[in-house]
Design a protein around this motif. Structure first.
Motif, mmCIF file in Angstrom:
data_model
loop_
_atom_site.group_PDB
_atom_site.id
_atom_site.type_symbol
_atom_site.label_atom_id
_atom_site.label_comp_id
_atom_site.label_asym_id
_atom_site.label_seq_id
_atom_site.Cartn_x
_atom_site.Cartn_y
_atom_site.Cartn_z
ATOM 1 N N ARG A 1 16.493 -2.240 22.119
ATOM 2 C CA ARG A 1 17.152 -3.539 22.156
ATOM 3 C C ARG A 1 16.077 -4.603 22.158
ATOM 4 O O ARG A 1 14.911 -4.314 22.444
ATOM 5 N N SER A 2 16.467 -5.818 21.826
ATOM 6 C CA SER A 2 15.521 -6.929 21.800
ATOM 7 C C SER A 2 15.986 -8.021 22.744
ATOM 8 O O SER A 2 17.176 -8.312 22.843
ATOM 9 N N VAL A 3 15.026 -8.621 23.428
ATOM 10 C CA VAL A 3 15.271 -9.766 24.292
ATOM 11 C C VAL A 3 14.564 -10.946 23.646
ATOM 12 O O VAL A 3 13.367 -10.880 23.352
ATOM 13 N N VAL A 4 15.306 -12.024 23.388
ATOM 14 C CA VAL A 4 14.740 -13.221 22.767
ATOM 15 C C VAL A 4 14.517 -14.261 23.852
ATOM 16 O O VAL A 4 15.439 -14.600 24.603
ATOM 17 N N LEU A 5 13.280 -14.752 23.933
ATOM 18 C CA LEU A 5 12.897 -15.713 24.959
ATOM 19 C C LEU A 5 12.503 -17.043 24.323
ATOM 20 O O LEU A 5 11.431 -17.149 23.736
ATOM 21 N N PRO A 6 13.340 -18.059 24.431
ATOM 22 C CA PRO A 6 12.942 -19.387 23.955
ATOM 23 C C PRO A 6 11.976 -20.034 24.950
ATOM 24 O O PRO A 6 11.793 -19.533 26.073
ATOM 25 N N ALA A 7 11.372 -21.151 24.569
ATOM 26 C CA ALA A 7 10.453 -21.876 25.449
ATOM 27 C C ALA A 7 11.107 -22.127 26.800
ATOM 28 O O ALA A 7 12.289 -22.473 26.881
ATOM 29 N N GLY A 8 10.341 -21.910 27.861
ATOM 30 C CA GLY A 8 10.827 -22.118 29.215
ATOM 31 C C GLY A 8 11.437 -20.886 29.851
ATOM 32 O O GLY A 8 11.738 -20.889 31.038
ATOM 33 N N SER A 9 11.612 -19.815 29.083
ATOM 34 C CA SER A 9 12.230 -18.592 29.610
ATOM 35 C C SER A 9 11.194 -17.658 30.211
ATOM 36 O O SER A 9 10.033 -17.649 29.815
#
Length: 139
Positions: A81-89
């Motif tokens: 699975r993939s976890v997407v982390l935007p800025a600030g995460s």
């Protein structure tokens, strides 16, 4: 600030200045230490490698851009699975979890890892030229 010794432990450290001090991708710099942990910053783009840290969790905070972490979790029959982390995460990869960070458009990240932890973990795929197998470099 160009070296770790260039500042006193009581001086503030601007992460933007730390990130501006180098250009290498997937080659973290040690900004400071907290107890037995390195606080590292890195610039990333493209893909890292699948790897595992057997004895430690790995903390990621995205300062700028977006980071994706692929995970192969134990006990899920090799499912990814993939976890997407935007800025600030922030996200913590649990010890023993095979993972592969990547960033399609580039990102700047902050990491907390025990001093001496290798960027390619304890077990890993072959290390390509664009990935720095290191325990971190001083600023």
């Amino acid at each position: 600030m160009t070296t770790e010794a260039a500042h006193k432990p009581t001086d503030p450290i601007a992460l933007t200045d730390a990130l501006d001090s180098f250009d290498a991708l997937w080659s973290p710099r040690i900004v400071t230490r907290v107890n037995d942990y390195d606080v590292r910053v890195a610039k990333v783009a493209g893909e890292h490698i699948w790897h595992v840290h057997d004895d430690t969790d790995e903390f990621f905070q995205v300062i700028e851009g977006e980071l994706t972490i692929g995970l192969r979790e134990e006990g899920s029959a090799g499912a990814e699975r993939s976890v997407v982390l935007p800025a600030g995460s922030v996200f913590v990869v649990p010890r023993g979890t095979e993972h592969k960070p990547s960033s399609a458009h580039g990102a700047s990240i902050l990491l907390f890892e025990p001093t001496g932890t290798s960027t390619v973990g304890d077990r890993h795929d072959p290390v390509p030229e664009h990935v720095d197998a290191t325990t971190g470099h001083a600023l």
